[in-house]
Scaffold this motif. Structure first.
Motif, PDB file in Angstrom:
ATOM      1  N   LYS A 212       1.104  -1.239   0.076  1.00 39.91           N
ATOM      2  CA  LYS A 212      -0.084   0.097   0.166  1.00 39.91           C
ATOM      3  C   LYS A 212       0.797   1.202  -0.140  1.00 39.91           C
ATOM      4  N   LEU A 213       1.957   1.322   0.843  1.00 39.62           N
ATOM      5  CA  LEU A 213       2.931   2.521   0.804  1.00 39.62           C
ATOM      6  C   LEU A 213       3.482   2.563  -0.536  1.00 39.62           C
ATOM      7  N   ARG A 214       3.918   1.380  -1.246  1.00 38.70           N
ATOM      8  CA  ARG A 214       4.388   1.343  -2.560  1.00 38.70           C
ATOM      9  C   ARG A 214       3.419   1.966  -3.558  1.00 38.70           C
ATOM     10  N   LYS A 215       2.234   1.682  -3.603  1.00 44.65           N
ATOM     11  CA  LYS A 215       1.266   2.125  -4.408  1.00 44.65           C
ATOM     12  C   LYS A 215       0.748   3.569  -4.408  1.00 44.65           C
ATOM     13  N   ASP A 216       0.804   4.052  -3.041  1.00 47.93           N
ATOM     14  CA  ASP A 216       0.735   5.482  -2.608  1.00 47.93           C
ATOM     15  C   ASP A 216       1.713   6.201  -3.126  1.00 47.93           C
ATOM     16  N   ASN A 217       2.964   5.721  -3.508  1.00 48.23           N
ATOM     17  CA  ASN A 217       4.142   6.120  -3.919  1.00 48.23           C
ATOM     18  C   ASN A 217       4.936   7.106  -2.838  1.00 48.23           C
ATOM     19  N   ILE A 218       4.779   6.423  -1.464  1.00 45.41           N
ATOM     20  CA  ILE A 218       5.478   7.117  -0.507  1.00 45.41           C
ATOM     21  C   ILE A 218       6.784   6.526  -0.449  1.00 45.41           C
ATOM     22  N   ILE A 219       6.958   5.064  -1.023  1.00 42.06           N
ATOM     23  CA  ILE A 219       8.207   4.358  -0.979  1.00 42.06           C
ATOM     24  C   ILE A 219       8.062   3.567  -2.434  1.00 42.06           C
ATOM     25  N   VAL A 220       9.720   3.453  -2.531  1.00 37.75           N
ATOM     26  CA  VAL A 220       9.727   2.534  -3.895  1.00 37.75           C
ATOM     27  C   VAL A 220      10.687   1.371  -3.609  1.00 37.75           C
ATOM     28  N   ILE A 221      10.170   0.000  -3.618  1.00 38.66           N
ATOM     29  CA  ILE A 221      10.835  -1.242  -3.539  1.00 38.66           C
ATOM     30  C   ILE A 221      11.363  -1.802  -4.684  1.00 38.66           C
ATOM     31  N   GLU A 222      12.898  -2.163  -4.591  1.00 35.67           N
ATOM     32  CA  GLU A 222      13.439  -2.806  -5.538  1.00 35.67           C
ATOM     33  C   GLU A 222      14.140  -4.119  -4.885  1.00 35.67           C
ATOM     34  N   ASN A 223      13.942  -5.076  -5.949  1.00 30.35           N
ATOM     35  CA  ASN A 223      14.654  -6.471  -5.293  1.00 30.35           C
ATOM     36  C   ASN A 223      14.131  -6.653  -3.933  1.00 30.35           C
TER      37      ASN A 223
END
Length: 242
Positions: A212-223
């Motif tokens: 949810k935090l990723r979809k809200d563009n609060i964080i980006v997660i790689e790998n």
């Protein structure tokens, strides 16, 4: 004799101490060059692989440590084997409690960690000789107490999303003491299972809130482990912090 004492007091700090990235923010910043020189004679640098213990709960304390880099997780185990992560420590934190002969927690490297170890008798003696060192250790203990109280609020009153955001904000603001600016990046020092344990959530809930935090563009997660925080202000807000 006086000239000899003066020479000792004015001697330069060891080169290894001057080059230490943790020196300025750690306990060593309170010591004179002569005290640093003495401590350096008895100190050893040690690398601890992720998952290995620095010290176990109930073990006799033979030395203390400064964290030079990496993350150390602190946990307590109950009599029936249940375990709880109770804290995290980062560079340049001091590991140990002066004059405590037995460790009350297990300290384990959450990431590859480097520490500088000092014999307990040397530090215990220096605490009595250097008021600034005593104040520094007292200050760290009070800081840890304040952080523990804040974490009680996080665990007791915050929503699942606020808990996960609070954890990410904790890492973002502590893992790199030299960080500046409104954005940062870091690798998660804990597995999803450990994060869930630390926050009192299930692994599934942690994963959902990360998504949810990723979809809200609060964080980006790689790998799966590398986290980018474009705006610290938004993460702080998501954590429910003032």
């Amino acid at each position: 004799m006086d000239a000899h004492k003066k020479h000792i007091g004015e001697c330069e700090a060891p080169a290894v101490c001057k080059a230490c990235e943790a020196r300025n923010g750690g306990i060593c910043a309170t010591l004179s060059s002569a005290q640093l020189a003495e401590l350096n004679k008895h100190s050893t640098r040690r690398k601890v692989e992720a998952g290995n213990e620095v010290i176990g709960q109930g073990e006799n304390v033979g030395s203390y440590s400064n964290i030079l880099n990496g993350v150390v997780k602190l946990s307590k185990m109950m009599a029936d084997g249940r375990q709880q992560i109770v804290g995290l420590q980062f560079a340049p934190d001091f590991l140990g409690r002066p004059f405590l002969t037995e460790s009350s927690v297990t300290a384990e490297a959450a990431t590859e960690t480097e520490i500088c170890c000092f014999p307990r008798p040397i530090i215990d003696r220096m605490v009595g000789e250097a008021p600034e060192l005593e104040r520094k250790l007292h200050s760290q203990s009070l800081k840890e107490l304040d952080e523990a109280r804040d974490w009680m609020l996080t665990l007791g009153r915050k929503t699942a999303q606020e808990k996960v955001a609070s954890f990410l904000y904790l890492i973002a603001t502590h893992i790199d003491p030299e960080r500046s600016g409104n954005s940062t990046t870091f690798d998660l020092p804990l597995s999803r299972a450990d994060i869930a344990d630390f926050l009192g959530l299930t692994i599934e809930t942690v994963s959902r809130q990360m998504t949810k935090l990723r979809k809200d563009n609060i964080i980006v997660i790689e790998n799966n482990r590398h986290v980018i925080v474009p705006e610290m202000r938004r993460l702080r807000y998501a954590a429910g912090n003032d």
